[in-house]
Write a protein that holds these residues in place. Structure first.
Motif: not given
Length: 272
Positions: A149-152, A206-217
């Motif tokens: 959410a922050l990345g978005v 959307l690009g930052l959302a996937w970046l944040a997800l990679i780190v979050g996971e």
């Protein structure tokens, strides 16, 4: 007037009445040259032993690992979990970013109250907030969703704010002179003017959302593409690691393509 001249004028009128023909854009095959060359070079150095498999598996080995993970259902389960996390985080961040951008863009008081704290938070590396989020939300799904959410939120906020403030003053003044109400000016002038910038922010988000997800996971996840990558790393399965990275890349490309399709549909009025 001669018969030949009449015929020429008749054909000219028919051509003018016909709708303009749109040129069919053919894909530029030159863009595939460098990716194919890179894949061939990767396969070659892997086959000759220059690149050992414990460092990076060969492309064909990666394809086989991806097919195996897909047949076992492991890849599909990981994809579904990661997509759910991105969807929840994107919805939360998009609502916050758009609403704050509208408030800050439409009102001087809103900008004075909203913009300073948002800019201060934006300058913080949101990935460095992971320890604090773990203390607040634990190591469950909440931390990963808040990171997305922050990345978005921040790119959407900046672009919505900039789009609203960048509305053409001449058009705004013309609509005021024509007797448009404030709501009509917003709907017919400000929103169409801000929409291109907002869609740019959507692509960035959307690009930052996937970046944040990679780190979050990577934060103690027990499911998802990031978990798949971490689990493969423990067993030195570089082929599965590359499969997970390729899946992240494909998801990012697909979402970006969907936004570009939305741009073409929504911004049909814009001249190119």
């Amino acid at each position: 007037m001669s018969i030949s001249t009449t015929g020429v004028l008749t054909r000219a009128r028919k051509r003018a009445a016909e709708p303009p023909r749109t040129a069919v854009r053919r894909p530029d095959l030159r863009r595939w040259i460098s990716p194919v060359v890179l894949l061939a070079a990767w396969q070659l150095v892997s086959a000759t032993g220059v690149l050992p498999p414990d460092k990076l598996s060969a492309p064909w080995t990666v394809v086989q690992a991806g097919l195996e993970a897909a047949r076992s259902g492991e890849l599909g389960d990981a994809f579904a979990v990661s997509l759910g996390r991105v969807g929840a985080g994107f919805a939360l961040g998009a609502v916050a970013g758009v609403l704050l951008g509208i408030v800050s863009g439409l009102s001087r008081w809103g900008e004075a109250l909203v913009d300073p704290p948002v800019q201060m938070l934006r300058t913080l590396p949101f990935l460095g907030l992971i320890p604090l989020f773990i203390l607040w939300f634990g190591i469950g799904e909440e931390t990963k969703i808040v990171l997305v959410a922050l990345g978005v939120a921040f790119p959407l906020y900046l672009n919505v704010h900039s789009g609203i403030r960048g509305a053409d003053p001449a058009l705004v003044e013309a609509s005021r002179s024509l007797g448009f109400s404030r709501a009509e000016r917003l709907w017919h002038v400000v929103v169409p003017g801000a929409l291109p910038q907002a869609l740019v922010g959507l692509r960035q988000s959307l690009g930052l959302a996937w970046l944040a997800l990679i780190v979050g996971e990577t934060v103690n996840a027990d499911a998802g593409v990031g978990y798949l990558i971490n689990n493969a790393r423990e067993f030195l399965r570089t082929d599965v690691v590359v499969v997970g990275l390729v899946l992240y890349a494909l998801l990012g490309l697909v979402t970006d393509a969907l936004v570009r399709l939305l741009e073409r549909k929504v911004l049909r009025w814009r001249t190119r």
